[in-house]
Design a protein around this motif. Sequence first.
Motif, PDB file in Angstrom:
ATOM      1  N   LEU A   1      41.232  53.089  35.675  1.00 34.00           N
ATOM      2  CA  LEU A   1      41.656  51.503  36.649  1.00 34.00           C
ATOM      3  C   LEU A   1      42.449  51.841  37.679  1.00 34.00           C
ATOM      4  O   LEU A   1      42.504  51.259  38.690  1.00 34.00           O
ATOM      5  N   PHE A   2      43.415  52.660  37.448  1.00 31.85           N
ATOM      6  CA  PHE A   2      44.145  53.174  38.586  1.00 31.85           C
ATOM      7  C   PHE A   2      43.585  53.373  39.775  1.00 31.85           C
ATOM      8  O   PHE A   2      43.747  53.108  40.959  1.00 31.85           O
TER       9      PHE A   2
ATOM     10  N   ASP B   1      46.061  47.888  38.123  1.00 32.10           N
ATOM     11  CA  ASP B   1      47.442  48.104  37.000  1.00 32.10           C
ATOM     12  C   ASP B   1      47.573  47.085  36.235  1.00 32.10           C
ATOM     13  O   ASP B   1      47.849  45.978  36.451  1.00 32.10           O
ATOM     14  N   LEU B   2      47.240  47.309  34.837  1.00 32.40           N
ATOM     15  CA  LEU B   2      47.369  46.366  33.911  1.00 32.40           C
ATOM     16  C   LEU B   2      48.900  46.077  33.236  1.00 32.40           C
ATOM     17  O   LEU B   2      49.246  45.135  32.582  1.00 32.40           O
TER      18      LEU B   2
ATOM     19  N   HIS C   1      43.395  43.352  29.636  1.00 31.54           N
ATOM     20  CA  HIS C   1      44.300  42.000  29.860  1.00 31.54           C
ATOM     21  C   HIS C   1      45.610  42.440  30.539  1.00 31.54           C
ATOM     22  O   HIS C   1      45.821  43.891  30.417  1.00 31.54           O
ATOM     23  N   ASP C   2      46.373  41.983  31.037  1.00 30.89           N
ATOM     24  CA  ASP C   2      47.476  41.931  31.677  1.00 30.89           C
ATOM     25  C   ASP C   2      48.612  41.632  30.567  1.00 30.89           C
ATOM     26  O   ASP C   2      48.414  41.470  29.376  1.00 30.89           O
ATOM     27  N   ARG C   3      49.898  41.875  31.113  1.00 33.33           N
ATOM     28  CA  ARG C   3      51.009  42.013  30.052  1.00 33.33           C
ATOM     29  C   ARG C   3      51.132  40.298  29.348  1.00 33.33           C
ATOM     30  O   ARG C   3      51.765  40.341  28.387  1.00 33.33           O
TER      31      ARG C   3
ATOM     32  N   VAL D   1      41.877  40.433  32.942  1.00 34.63           N
ATOM     33  CA  VAL D   1      41.810  40.997  34.110  1.00 34.63           C
ATOM     34  C   VAL D   1      40.707  41.313  34.660  1.00 34.63           C
ATOM     35  O   VAL D   1      39.916  41.273  35.680  1.00 34.63           O
ATOM     36  N   CYS D   2      39.729  42.346  33.729  1.00 32.81           N
ATOM     37  CA  CYS D   2      38.377  42.793  34.146  1.00 32.81           C
ATOM     38  C   CYS D   2      37.887  43.379  32.705  1.00 32.81           C
ATOM     39  O   CYS D   2      38.569  43.212  31.631  1.00 32.81           O
TER      40      CYS D   2
END
Length: 254
Positions: free
Chosen positions: A81-82, A87-88, A115-117, A122-123
């Motif tokens: 992902l980076f 960036d999650l 998912h994010d924090r 997210v994707c």
Amino acid sequence: MTAGRPAPAAVLPGPWGAVLYECRIAHVRTAPVRNAFTHRTYLWLVDLDRLPALPWPLRWLASFPSGVRGLSPREEIRRYLFGEGVDLAGGRVLMLAHARSLGYAFNPLTVYWCHDRTGRPVCTVAEVSNTYGDRHRYLLRPDGRGRAEAAKEFYVSPFFPVDGRYRMVLPEPGERLALTVRLERDGRSAFTATLRGTRHPATAGRLLRAAARHPFSTWAVSTHIRLRGIGLWLRGLPVHPRPDHDAPTKDSAP
């Protein structure tokens, strides 16, 4: 909740914090010849930050070993992902896949829901593997119903060239698992794979029952693919040569 801290992610049910899906997989090839088959198996849904720690007598039935270069599955997907500019920030990643069983694992499709924090999706990453030992990841941005598209970029079946477009429906699973991947070529459906499953908390008893119903499940997946390929070749379906070099998966995080 304190500002800047991630929302707590709900732990998946069961003593191992994981889910088993009893699944029915269907493959339908419609061009250039029609061919269809179904296969039953079971899959794991796991949180990459909380991989199941099975008691040692059961580890020969299911384990989640390190990936390429000894990286954990979580670190592998973080680096990918980076490389794609995502960036999650420590957000949750759920993975649907076969575990390694009886010393072997093969996953034609591994799906990651990222998912994010705060827990916001997210994707989605669809990781495709072929029987030659290659793999390729598709970074998807599904809509609210889990629908996404991507150009085909990876050699999978020797009976299809690397062209066309995938239409995927990959909603994050709950009580039911319902995924669809369709390959379209020249505006027409050429191949469709569906995956349907029912959720059960992962327990020792459930794992033993699933393994008894589907013995050598991970071996059976690749065996089915190879036997069907032989059948199509005997029917005279032309073979498309495998490209010399498949595009490498981006993996460039520090």
